[in-house]
Write a protein that holds these residues in place. Structure first.
Motif, PDB file in Angstrom:
ATOM      1  N   ILE A   1      10.794  -5.899  11.617  1.00  0.00           N
ATOM      2  CA  ILE A   1      10.544  -6.328  10.305  1.00  0.00           C
ATOM      3  C   ILE A   1       9.061  -6.468   9.870  1.00  0.00           C
ATOM      4  O   ILE A   1       8.611  -6.038   8.919  1.00  0.00           O
ATOM      5  N   ILE A   2       8.529  -7.387  11.031  1.00  0.00           N
ATOM      6  CA  ILE A   2       7.199  -7.971  10.443  1.00  0.00           C
ATOM      7  C   ILE A   2       6.060  -6.780  10.716  1.00  0.00           C
ATOM      8  O   ILE A   2       5.268  -6.597   9.897  1.00  0.00           O
ATOM      9  N   LYS A   3       6.529  -5.732  11.783  1.00  0.00           N
ATOM     10  CA  LYS A   3       5.541  -4.634  11.953  1.00  0.00           C
ATOM     11  C   LYS A   3       5.778  -3.665  10.567  1.00  0.00           C
ATOM     12  O   LYS A   3       4.724  -3.063  10.482  1.00  0.00           O
ATOM     13  N   ALA A   4       7.039  -3.724  10.407  1.00  0.00           N
ATOM     14  CA  ALA A   4       7.170  -2.823   9.057  1.00  0.00           C
ATOM     15  C   ALA A   4       6.222  -3.252   7.909  1.00  0.00           C
ATOM     16  O   ALA A   4       5.814  -2.673   7.117  1.00  0.00           O
TER      17      ALA A   4
ATOM     18  N   ILE B   1      10.618   0.187  -1.235  1.00  0.00           N
ATOM     19  CA  ILE B   1      10.854  -0.709  -2.242  1.00  0.00           C
ATOM     20  C   ILE B   1      11.777  -0.035  -3.199  1.00  0.00           C
ATOM     21  O   ILE B   1      11.875   1.310  -3.203  1.00  0.00           O
ATOM     22  N   ASN B   2      12.685  -0.645  -3.806  1.00  0.00           N
ATOM     23  CA  ASN B   2      14.006  -0.395  -4.755  1.00  0.00           C
ATOM     24  C   ASN B   2      13.653  -1.012  -6.178  1.00  0.00           C
ATOM     25  O   ASN B   2      12.983  -2.005  -6.128  1.00  0.00           O
ATOM     26  N   GLU B   3      14.269  -0.526  -7.041  1.00  0.00           N
ATOM     27  CA  GLU B   3      13.998  -1.108  -8.478  1.00  0.00           C
ATOM     28  C   GLU B   3      15.348  -1.757  -8.853  1.00  0.00           C
ATOM     29  O   GLU B   3      15.916  -1.787  -9.878  1.00  0.00           O
ATOM     30  N   LYS B   4      16.398  -2.074  -7.893  1.00  0.00           N
ATOM     31  CA  LYS B   4      17.692  -2.665  -8.170  1.00  0.00           C
ATOM     32  C   LYS B   4      17.822  -4.026  -8.513  1.00  0.00           C
ATOM     33  O   LYS B   4      18.808  -4.599  -8.692  1.00  0.00           O
ATOM     34  N   HIS B   5      16.677  -5.001  -8.286  1.00  0.00           N
ATOM     35  CA  HIS B   5      16.700  -6.213  -8.466  1.00  0.00           C
ATOM     36  C   HIS B   5      17.449  -6.958  -7.503  1.00  0.00           C
ATOM     37  O   HIS B   5      18.214  -8.010  -7.916  1.00  0.00           O
ATOM     38  N   ARG B   6      17.571  -6.268  -6.412  1.00  0.00           N
ATOM     39  CA  ARG B   6      18.303  -7.121  -5.351  1.00  0.00           C
ATOM     40  C   ARG B   6      17.875  -6.392  -3.978  1.00  0.00           C
ATOM     41  O   ARG B   6      17.527  -5.215  -3.922  1.00  0.00           O
ATOM     42  N   ASP B   7      17.957  -7.058  -2.731  1.00  0.00           N
ATOM     43  CA  ASP B   7      17.739  -6.404  -1.666  1.00  0.00           C
ATOM     44  C   ASP B   7      18.922  -5.847  -0.979  1.00  0.00           C
ATOM     45  O   ASP B   7      20.074  -6.517  -1.068  1.00  0.00           O
ATOM     46  N   ASP B   8      19.102  -4.629  -0.545  1.00  0.00           N
ATOM     47  CA  ASP B   8      20.265  -3.947   0.115  1.00  0.00           C
ATOM     48  C   ASP B   8      20.044  -3.914   1.525  1.00  0.00           C
ATOM     49  O   ASP B   8      18.986  -3.618   2.058  1.00  0.00           O
ATOM     50  N   ILE B   9      20.608  -4.498   2.347  1.00  0.00           N
ATOM     51  CA  ILE B   9      20.474  -4.534   3.860  1.00  0.00           C
ATOM     52  C   ILE B   9      21.492  -3.602   4.368  1.00  0.00           C
ATOM     53  O   ILE B   9      22.869  -3.747   4.497  1.00  0.00           O
TER      54      ILE B   9
ATOM     55  N   GLN C   1       0.873  -1.400   0.034  1.00  0.00           N
ATOM     56  CA  GLN C   1      -0.135  -0.042  -0.064  1.00  0.00           C
ATOM     57  C   GLN C   1       0.951   1.331   0.062  1.00  0.00           C
ATOM     58  O   GLN C   1       0.576   2.507  -0.250  1.00  0.00           O
ATOM     59  N   HIS C   2       2.043   1.040   0.433  1.00  0.00           N
ATOM     60  CA  HIS C   2       2.951   2.330   0.297  1.00  0.00           C
ATOM     61  C   HIS C   2       4.379   1.969  -0.266  1.00  0.00           C
ATOM     62  O   HIS C   2       4.793   0.547  -0.205  1.00  0.00           O
ATOM     63  N   SER C   3       5.104   2.940  -0.446  1.00  0.00           N
ATOM     64  CA  SER C   3       6.350   2.485  -1.191  1.00  0.00           C
ATOM     65  C   SER C   3       7.465   2.358   0.006  1.00  0.00           C
ATOM     66  O   SER C   3       8.687   2.111  -0.263  1.00  0.00           O
ATOM     67  N   CYS C   4       7.239   2.935   1.266  1.00  0.00           N
ATOM     68  CA  CYS C   4       8.091   2.854   2.493  1.00  0.00           C
ATOM     69  C   CYS C   4       7.460   2.688   3.517  1.00  0.00           C
ATOM     70  O   CYS C   4       6.312   3.508   3.748  1.00  0.00           O
ATOM     71  N   ALA C   5       8.167   1.962   4.478  1.00  0.00           N
ATOM     72  CA  ALA C   5       7.178   1.910   5.931  1.00  0.00           C
ATOM     73  C   ALA C   5       8.305   1.646   6.958  1.00  0.00           C
ATOM     74  O   ALA C   5       9.255   0.804   6.749  1.00  0.00           O
ATOM     75  N   GLU C   6       8.182   1.819   8.284  1.00  0.00           N
ATOM     76  CA  GLU C   6       8.904   1.658   8.971  1.00  0.00           C
ATOM     77  C   GLU C   6       8.050   1.254  10.540  1.00  0.00           C
ATOM     78  O   GLU C   6       7.112   1.638  10.608  1.00  0.00           O
ATOM     79  N   ALA C   7       9.047   0.574  11.348  1.00  0.00           N
ATOM     80  CA  ALA C   7       8.259   0.368  12.756  1.00  0.00           C
ATOM     81  C   ALA C   7       9.546   0.144  13.632  1.00  0.00           C
ATOM     82  O   ALA C   7      10.665  -0.517  13.426  1.00  0.00           O
ATOM     83  N   PHE C   8       9.143   0.258  14.929  1.00  0.00           N
ATOM     84  CA  PHE C   8       9.893  -0.061  16.031  1.00  0.00           C
ATOM     85  C   PHE C   8       9.588  -1.140  16.838  1.00  0.00           C
ATOM     86  O   PHE C   8       8.423  -1.294  17.117  1.00  0.00           O
TER      87      PHE C   8
END
Ligand code: DP6
Length: 325
Positions: free
Chosen positions: A132-135, A68-76, A20-27
């Motif tokens: 992570i699950i909350k985000a 969400i990124n368009e890099k075709h990989r996850d960056d951590i 629903q969003h392109s970015c989200a965060e949680a603590f």
């Protein structure tokens, strides 16, 4: 039953829906177990042999941001450092994210900011997976309740099932094979005068993960047979101590529970010992101070560091003997 089946059972039609969003965060706060989780009845789903009981540290934990990124990989990025995608931490996190996205898409920039040492036995995987699950819940707009979030967080790391809440939390072991009755439940009693002080002797990676250590203990330690009865004895005492604010009962039950857990590890083969010399010297110092009248107890997880338990009115005294973080 696989982790993916649990994700499907909880999310139903929402699984693999569009974010629903392109970015989200949680603590999520880190939690310290007073009655420990040690041993799994199901390794795939992180279903525990026994229930456990923890207290969350409100101001210490992790904030996860998913973009969400368009890099075709996850960056951590963990505490401002880009993580090697082949590291076990990255693999575990990506495997967790893949439960909730189709064909490993969309890709994310994942930023985790933690104010506790990672992998030093300070329950950092707990607040990591819980945040992570909350985000994800925020990003996808799933609107899951806390119990469902607890079950999903458990798939990442067992103790993460308790990091969904602040305060005291009991994680019910449950008996079902699918683990739908194995989740955390907050205990509403507050105890504002209770303090958990962290004593850090080492911020190094602990070497042996709790996952591997608990499995080896189950498989090789004869003492492990007595662990479920120890927990069955301790959990009601911990709950009674919380309900009546009986600090001595809480402290001695938590300390004895931790020492018994470590005894099962010492009797595993090859033996498992998380203590450094400083850990043992500090235990002796705590026992001496207690004999001299300072009401102070400790608990220890799968690492060398100790967590001190004491009441607010002892803070000045405790600080004069220990440097807390
Ligand atoms: C000693 O939750 O880290 O901290 O489920 O394999 O990820 P996995 O294990 P983890 O184990 C925590 C063990 C402990 C005790 C506790 O927190 O209850």
């Amino acid at each position: 039953m696989k982790k993916a089946d649990v994700a499907k059972a909880i999310l139903a039609d929402q699984l693999f829906s569009m974010p629903q969003h392109s970015c989200a965060e949680a603590f999520a706060p880190t939690n310290i177990a007073l009655g420990k989780y040690w041993g799994k009845r199901n390794q795939e789903l992180n279903l525990p042999v026994t229930s456990s009981l923890s207290i969350s540290l409100d101001n210490k934990g992790a904030t996860a941001q998913l973009k969400i990124n368009e890099k075709h990989r996850d960056d951590i990025i963990l505490n401002n450092r880009l993580i090697d995608p082949t590291s076990s931490f990255a693999k575990r996190l990506i495997e967790f994210l893949n439960l909730f996205r189709e064909n490993e898409k969309p890709n994310f920039d994942i930023t985790i900011q933690s104010n506790i040492p990672i992998a030093a036995g300070l329950a950092s995987s707990a607040c990591g997976f819980a945040s992570i699950i909350k985000a994800l819940n925020n990003l996808y707009g799933w609107n899951l309740d806390s119990q469902e979030l607890s079950i999903l967080a458990r798939l990442g790391s067992g103790s993460a099932s308790r990091s969904i809440w602040s305060g005291f939390v009991e994680w019910h072991a449950g008996t079902r094979d699918d683990g739908m009755d194995s989740y955390g439940e907050p205990i509403s009693t507050l105890w504002p005068d209770l303090i958990i002080g962290l004593l850090i002797f080492s911020e190094q990676d602990k070497g042996l993960s709790s996952r591997v250590a608990m499995q080896r203990t189950i498989e090789t330690s004869l003492l492990y047979n007595s662990w479920p009865s120890k927990v069955a004895h301790d959990l009601p005492l911990l709950k009674q101590a919380i309900a009546t604010q009986d600090f001595e009962l809480l402290g001695k039950t938590a300390e004895s529970n931790a020492l018994t857990m470590h005894a099962t590890m010492l009797s595993a083969w090859p033996p498992i010992n998380y203590c450094l010399p400083e850990t043992l010297l500090t235990m002796q110092k705590i026992w001496r101070l207690r004999e001299e009248g300072l009401p102070i107890y400790f608990t220890q997880d799968a690492g060398p560091n100790l967590k001190l338990l004491f009441l607010k009115n002892s803070l000045a005294d405790v600080r004069s003997h220990f440097s807390l973080i």
